[in-house]
Design a protein around this motif. Structure first.
Motif, PDB file in Angstrom:
ATOM      1  N   PRO A 111      24.609  34.032  43.613  1.00 17.05           N
ATOM      2  CA  PRO A 111      24.772  35.014  42.542  1.00 17.05           C
ATOM      3  C   PRO A 111      24.929  36.434  43.072  1.00 17.05           C
ATOM      4  CG  PRO A 111      22.525  34.163  42.576  1.00 17.05           C
ATOM      5  CD  PRO A 111      23.292  33.412  43.608  1.00 17.05           C
ATOM      6  N   PRO A 112      25.535  37.308  42.272  1.00 17.67           N
ATOM      7  CA  PRO A 112      25.696  38.700  42.694  1.00 17.67           C
ATOM      8  C   PRO A 112      24.343  39.392  42.804  1.00 17.67           C
ATOM      9  CG  PRO A 112      26.349  38.451  40.411  1.00 17.67           C
ATOM     10  CD  PRO A 112      26.059  37.082  40.935  1.00 17.67           C
ATOM     11  N   SER A 113      24.314  40.391  43.626  1.00 16.64           N
ATOM     12  CA  SER A 113      23.088  41.156  43.844  1.00 16.64           C
ATOM     13  C   SER A 113      23.486  42.573  44.209  1.00 16.64           C
ATOM     14  CB  SER A 113      22.280  40.523  44.973  1.00 16.64           C
ATOM     15  OG  SER A 113      21.270  41.387  45.411  1.00 16.64           O
ATOM     16  N   ALA A 114      22.624  43.525  43.896  1.00 18.33           N
ATOM     17  CA  ALA A 114      22.899  44.915  44.251  1.00 18.33           C
ATOM     18  C   ALA A 114      22.991  45.097  45.757  1.00 18.33           C
ATOM     19  CB  ALA A 114      21.816  45.818  43.673  1.00 18.33           C
ATOM     20  N   SER A 115      22.292  44.257  46.522  1.00 11.96           N
ATOM     21  CA  SER A 115      22.280  44.432  47.971  1.00 11.96           C
ATOM     22  C   SER A 115      23.280  43.540  48.708  1.00 11.96           C
ATOM     23  CB  SER A 115      20.867  44.175  48.515  1.00 11.96           C
ATOM     24  OG  SER A 115      20.449  42.881  48.183  1.00 11.96           O
ATOM     25  N   LEU A 116      24.018  42.692  48.000  1.00 11.80           N
ATOM     26  CA  LEU A 116      25.025  41.840  48.616  1.00 11.80           C
ATOM     27  C   LEU A 116      26.396  42.180  48.053  1.00 11.80           C
ATOM     28  CD1 LEU A 116      23.164  38.400  48.489  1.00 11.80           C
ATOM     29  CD2 LEU A 116      23.400  39.925  50.454  1.00 11.80           C
ATOM     30  N   GLY A 117      27.418  42.114  48.891  1.00 10.94           N
ATOM     31  CA  GLY A 117      28.749  42.546  48.476  1.00 10.94           C
ATOM     32  C   GLY A 117      29.629  41.484  47.854  1.00 10.94           C
ATOM     33  N   CYS A 118      29.181  40.225  47.853  1.00 13.16           N
ATOM     34  CA  CYS A 118      30.046  39.199  47.272  1.00 13.16           C
ATOM     35  C   CYS A 118      29.211  38.174  46.523  1.00 13.16           C
ATOM     36  CB  CYS A 118      30.905  38.564  48.359  1.00 13.16           C
ATOM     37  SG  CYS A 118      30.399  37.007  49.015  1.00 13.16           S
ATOM     38  N   GLU A 119      29.899  37.333  45.794  1.00 10.16           N
ATOM     39  CA  GLU A 119      29.257  36.221  45.103  1.00 10.16           C
ATOM     40  C   GLU A 119      30.139  34.991  45.248  1.00 10.16           C
ATOM     41  OE1 GLU A 119      29.508  36.235  40.642  1.00 10.16           O
ATOM     42  OE2 GLU A 119      30.283  38.243  41.022  1.00 10.16           O
ATOM     43  N   VAL A 120      29.523  33.816  45.107  1.00 10.17           N
ATOM     44  CA  VAL A 120      30.251  32.559  45.237  1.00 10.17           C
ATOM     45  C   VAL A 120      29.986  31.722  43.991  1.00 10.17           C
ATOM     46  CG1 VAL A 120      30.586  30.459  46.607  1.00 10.17           C
ATOM     47  CG2 VAL A 120      29.999  32.621  47.753  1.00 10.17           C
ATOM     48  N   LEU A 121      31.070  31.250  43.384  1.00  8.23           N
ATOM     49  CA  LEU A 121      30.986  30.409  42.193  1.00  8.23           C
ATOM     50  C   LEU A 121      31.627  29.059  42.487  1.00  8.23           C
ATOM     51  CD1 LEU A 121      32.244  33.011  39.569  1.00  8.23           C
ATOM     52  CD2 LEU A 121      29.875  32.438  40.112  1.00  8.23           C
ATOM     53  N   GLU A 122      31.110  28.047  41.857  1.00  6.06           N
ATOM     54  CA  GLU A 122      31.702  26.711  41.892  1.00  6.06           C
ATOM     55  C   GLU A 122      32.076  26.402  40.445  1.00  6.06           C
ATOM     56  OE1 GLU A 122      29.222  22.940  42.358  1.00  6.06           O
ATOM     57  OE2 GLU A 122      29.937  23.332  44.391  1.00  6.06           O
ATOM     58  N   CYS A 123      33.345  26.129  40.205  1.00  2.00           N
ATOM     59  CA  CYS A 123      33.813  25.984  38.828  1.00  2.00           C
ATOM     60  C   CYS A 123      34.563  24.666  38.639  1.00  2.00           C
ATOM     61  CB  CYS A 123      34.736  27.140  38.466  1.00  2.00           C
ATOM     62  SG  CYS A 123      33.980  28.771  38.663  1.00  2.00           S
ATOM     63  N   ARG A 124      34.396  24.115  37.449  1.00  2.00           N
ATOM     64  CA  ARG A 124      35.093  22.885  37.089  1.00  2.00           C
ATOM     65  C   ARG A 124      35.722  23.094  35.714  1.00  2.00           C
ATOM     66  NH1 ARG A 124      34.608  18.083  39.229  1.00  2.00           N
ATOM     67  NH2 ARG A 124      32.606  18.574  40.180  1.00  2.00           N
ATOM     68  N   LEU A 125      37.020  22.781  35.646  1.00  2.75           N
ATOM     69  CA  LEU A 125      37.747  22.798  34.384  1.00  2.75           C
ATOM     70  C   LEU A 125      38.114  21.359  34.047  1.00  2.75           C
ATOM     71  CD1 LEU A 125      40.161  25.801  35.025  1.00  2.75           C
ATOM     72  CD2 LEU A 125      38.102  25.809  33.618  1.00  2.75           C
ATOM     73  N   GLN A 126      37.741  20.917  32.876  1.00  2.00           N
ATOM     74  CA  GLN A 126      38.081  19.566  32.446  1.00  2.00           C
ATOM     75  C   GLN A 126      39.601  19.465  32.280  1.00  2.00           C
ATOM     76  OE1 GLN A 126      35.849  17.100  32.359  1.00  2.00           O
ATOM     77  NE2 GLN A 126      34.412  18.644  33.097  1.00  2.00           N
ATOM     78  N   PRO A 127      40.167  18.254  32.361  1.00  2.00           N
ATOM     79  CA  PRO A 127      41.616  18.090  32.217  1.00  2.00           C
ATOM     80  C   PRO A 127      42.153  18.802  30.974  1.00  2.00           C
ATOM     81  CG  PRO A 127      40.633  16.024  32.890  1.00  2.00           C
ATOM     82  CD  PRO A 127      39.493  16.970  32.594  1.00  2.00           C
ATOM     83  N   GLY A 128      43.231  19.544  31.182  1.00  8.24           N
ATOM     84  CA  GLY A 128      43.902  20.235  30.096  1.00  8.24           C
ATOM     85  C   GLY A 128      43.274  21.550  29.665  1.00  8.24           C
ATOM     86  N   THR A 129      42.190  21.962  30.281  1.00  7.62           N
ATOM     87  CA  THR A 129      41.520  23.202  29.894  1.00  7.62           C
ATOM     88  C   THR A 129      42.392  24.412  30.225  1.00  7.62           C
ATOM     89  OG1 THR A 129      39.334  22.252  30.250  1.00  7.62           O
ATOM     90  CG2 THR A 129      39.475  24.646  30.242  1.00  7.62           C
ATOM     91  N   GLU A 130      42.486  25.332  29.272  1.00  9.13           N
ATOM     92  CA  GLU A 130      43.191  26.596  29.485  1.00  9.13           C
ATOM     93  C   GLU A 130      42.253  27.730  29.105  1.00  9.13           C
ATOM     94  OE1 GLU A 130      47.013  27.015  27.635  1.00  9.13           O
ATOM     95  OE2 GLU A 130      47.503  24.905  27.977  1.00  9.13           O
ATOM     96  N   ILE A 131      42.164  28.726  29.980  1.00 10.89           N
ATOM     97  CA  ILE A 131      41.345  29.898  29.698  1.00 10.89           C
ATOM     98  C   ILE A 131      42.168  31.143  30.000  1.00 10.89           C
ATOM     99  CG2 ILE A 131      39.244  31.185  30.222  1.00 10.89           C
ATOM    100  CD1 ILE A 131      37.981  28.551  31.115  1.00 10.89           C
ATOM    101  N   ASP A 132      42.268  32.019  29.009  1.00 12.04           N
ATOM    102  CA  ASP A 132      42.958  33.302  29.167  1.00 12.04           C
ATOM    103  C   ASP A 132      41.934  34.416  29.201  1.00 12.04           C
ATOM    104  OD1 ASP A 132      45.813  32.750  29.107  1.00 12.04           O
ATOM    105  OD2 ASP A 132      45.452  32.030  27.064  1.00 12.04           O
ATOM    106  N   TYR A 133      42.098  35.316  30.157  1.00 11.71           N
ATOM    107  CA  TYR A 133      41.304  36.539  30.207  1.00 11.71           C
ATOM    108  C   TYR A 133      42.287  37.682  29.994  1.00 11.71           C
ATOM    109  CZ  TYR A 133      37.686  33.600  32.269  1.00 11.71           C
ATOM    110  OH  TYR A 133      36.760  32.616  32.500  1.00 11.71           O
ATOM    111  N   PRO A 134      42.367  38.204  28.760  1.00 15.86           N
ATOM    112  CA  PRO A 134      43.393  39.193  28.450  1.00 15.86           C
ATOM    113  C   PRO A 134      43.162  40.564  29.067  1.00 15.86           C
ATOM    114  CG  PRO A 134      42.010  38.780  26.535  1.00 15.86           C
ATOM    115  CD  PRO A 134      41.578  37.817  27.596  1.00 15.86           C
ATOM    116  N   ALA A 135      41.930  40.897  29.409  1.00 10.10           N
ATOM    117  CA  ALA A 135      41.649  42.220  29.965  1.00 10.10           C
ATOM    118  C   ALA A 135      40.880  42.075  31.267  1.00 10.10           C
ATOM    119  CB  ALA A 135      40.850  43.049  28.965  1.00 10.10           C
TER     120      ALA A 135
END
Length: 193
Positions: free
Chosen positions: A105-129
């Motif tokens: 997870p992100p932290s004030a004292s660390l410069g990066c974060e790592v995520l593990e993500c799973r999208l089920q078949p056919g999933t679409e996600i838009d981030y407009p901004a």
């Protein structure tokens, strides 16, 4: 027991969302205008009656000028050097088929974060901004490694198709879109700097 932990996190998230709105001095109507999320939905989320979807959290984070990860860390505990898999926060958006594990997870004292993500078949996600917690100083740097499945991504107006083992590196500066393969889905690791 895990259900109780998840309910508790949902309550903390609901309280944090309300606090962010109050800190901005916005009414529910003003936040609805800023985020394109209905007033009724915002009210129900702040009361903890419903959990926000990925898309709704993305809109709220854009309105508040922060990344989704930064919002989620506000709900989490302080920085720990060792994050055991059983202790990593797992967030599921059942409406969209998106699962997100905060490996580091992100932290004030660390410069990066790592995520593990799973999208089920056919999933679409838009981030407009684009989240703007660091803008205009710098764009968020992303390194996405597709571990399984297939993923079509549109980043900064350019489309890419990723297959197992591919890495897409980019600086997030505009709207983006994730589309998982209709049969295979997508499982990926995302490093954000």
């Amino acid at each position: 027991m895990r259900e109780n932990i998840e309910r508790q996190k949902d309550k903390v998230l609901a309280a944090r969302l309300k606090t962010l709105r109050v800190e901005k001095g916005w009414s529910l109507d003003q936040l609805a205008d800023q985020s394109n999320v209905s007033r009724a939905t915002l009210s129900r989320m702040e009361k903890g009656d419903v959990s926000p979807t990925t898309a709704v959290l993305g809109r709220l984070c854009a309105a508040y000028g922060m990344t989704m990860s930064r919002l989620m860390i506000m709900v989490e505990d302080d920085f720990l050097p060792l994050v055991r898999r059983d202790d990593q926060t797992l967030w599921n958006d059942k409406d969209t088929g998106f699962e997100r594990r905060s490996v580091s997870p992100p932290s004030a004292s660390l410069g990066c974060e790592v995520l593990e993500c799973r999208l089920q078949p056919g999933t679409e996600i838009d981030y407009p901004a684009v989240p703007k917690d660091n803008a205009p100083l710098r764009a968020l740097e992303h390194h996405l490694v597709l571990r399984d499945g297939e993923l079509e991504m549109t980043v900064n107006g350019q489309s890419y198709v990723l297959r197992q083992g591919d890495c897409l590196r980019y600086k997030l500066q505009g709207p983006n879109r994730f589309r998982a393969h209709h049969k295979k889905g997508a499982f990926y690791t995302l490093v954000i700097l």
